[in-house]
Design an enzyme around this catalytic site. Sequence first.
Site, short mmCIF file in Angstrom:
data_model
loop_
_atom_site.label_atom_id
_atom_site.label_comp_id
_atom_site.label_asym_id
_atom_site.label_seq_id
_atom_site.Cartn_x
_atom_site.Cartn_y
_atom_site.Cartn_z
N ARG A 39 74.40 1.19 47.58
CA ARG A 39 73.90 1.38 46.72
C ARG A 39 74.79 2.52 46.32
O ARG A 39 75.60 2.63 45.61
CB ARG A 39 72.40 2.33 45.97
N TYR B 234 78.37 -1.89 18.89
CA TYR B 234 77.30 -3.00 19.45
C TYR B 234 75.88 -2.28 19.49
O TYR B 234 75.55 -0.96 19.28
CB TYR B 234 77.69 -2.59 20.47
N ASP C 81 84.49 2.95 23.69
CA ASP C 81 84.41 1.86 24.03
C ASP C 81 85.31 1.02 23.96
O ASP C 81 85.31 0.39 22.36
CB ASP C 81 83.04 1.49 23.27
N LYS D 7 82.96 -9.04 29.25
CA LYS D 7 83.31 -9.69 28.25
C LYS D 7 84.54 -9.77 28.35
O LYS D 7 85.00 -10.62 29.46
CB LYS D 7 83.89 -8.60 26.53
#
Length: 390
Positions: free
Chosen positions: A48, A100, A172, A197
Amino acid sequence: MSQRIETLAVHAGQPPEPSTGAISTPVFLTSTYVQQGPGEHRGYEYARTQNPTREALEANLAALEGARFGVCFASGCAATVTVLHLLRAGDHVVAGDDLYGGTFRIFERVMRPLGLTTTYVDPTRPEAFAAAMRPETRLVWVETPTNPLLKICDLAAVAELCRQRGILLAVDNTFMTPVLQRPLELGATLVVHSTTKYINGHADVIGGAVLTSDEGLAERLRFLQNAMGAVPSPMDCFLILRGVKTLPLRIERQVDNAVRIARWLAEQVGGGLIERVIYPGLPSHPQHELASRQMRGPGAMISFVLQDGRQGALERARTVLRAVRLASCAESLGGVETLIEHPALMTHASLPRDQRERLGIGDGLIRLSVGIEHVDDILADLEQALARAA
Ligand SMILES: *Cc1c(COP(=O)(O)O)cnc(C)c1O
């Protein structure tokens, strides 16, 4: 001389693997690392906290955005939530009003109950950001172009307002990618991506990233990445690394296709079916001039509005979306396949109706994510699908 983005996309963060010379960064599928003695290790303790495949991706994306540091996450939403944890209860955020949907949901339904309040403003008006700033404003959050209305925010102007007041600016950059827009060069503090994306580009991974050149913020983000634990899997990091190698090539083709398609759609305006085409590359876009200055290309997202016909715009839109054969009716964007969707019924259905209408996300609005197929095939498909609704 510093390398260009096409070269960085292939090589940055990916020297040959030292033990074998493997040219592709291996997928380090391990949860832990053996230590020579207690506390004696080679910089890797638990996956992690550290994973070499993830580190390669972080270094690669940082290089593409011109950032000193990259931190990757399990999704774009995980990246967003982690950035918001740089703030604390009582802090205030100013954000664009055409965000978004998932980001809006995080601001309103995850962070607001924890004491973080957000004011939404028209992202095309820098003075609206200035007017909404308060003494407790710590962060400005913008997307540009916005989704799905493709409004452009003047990043240099908003960055200057933030700089004067010591406010962080997060951009973003999912819709543009560093190939078309570099927010850090324009004064942003943080760049956020849904790597799901364009960056991955093959519609097979969910991922996110945050890039910054601010060492203190990077340290805090790395702390939060480990402490909150929304890390990406090594396999997903490998797939995104593989996808990113062709990012500049894909974007070039996608933008070329989108320019052709937007022009063709614009030629149909006035014919009784299409009311309006929204694309930053068209001179009819209200911010075409700013877009040409700020972006290295107009992107591959196109929105257009169907006129009310005998059946009404909503039924017309349904007809088009059912009739497409090459384009796929699906949410998401940025992959090699052309996607078509109806924001009011699909990606933006979670927005309250009055807010949707105020923004201009009406029944006739259709959004296209243009892929890398041959442009004539995409055009032929759109032509036959639109003919059914005429
Ligand atoms: C998809 C998307 C997100 C959220 O990313 P996920 O990877 O789906 O969590 C954030 N911002 C924009 C602009 C997006 O398109």
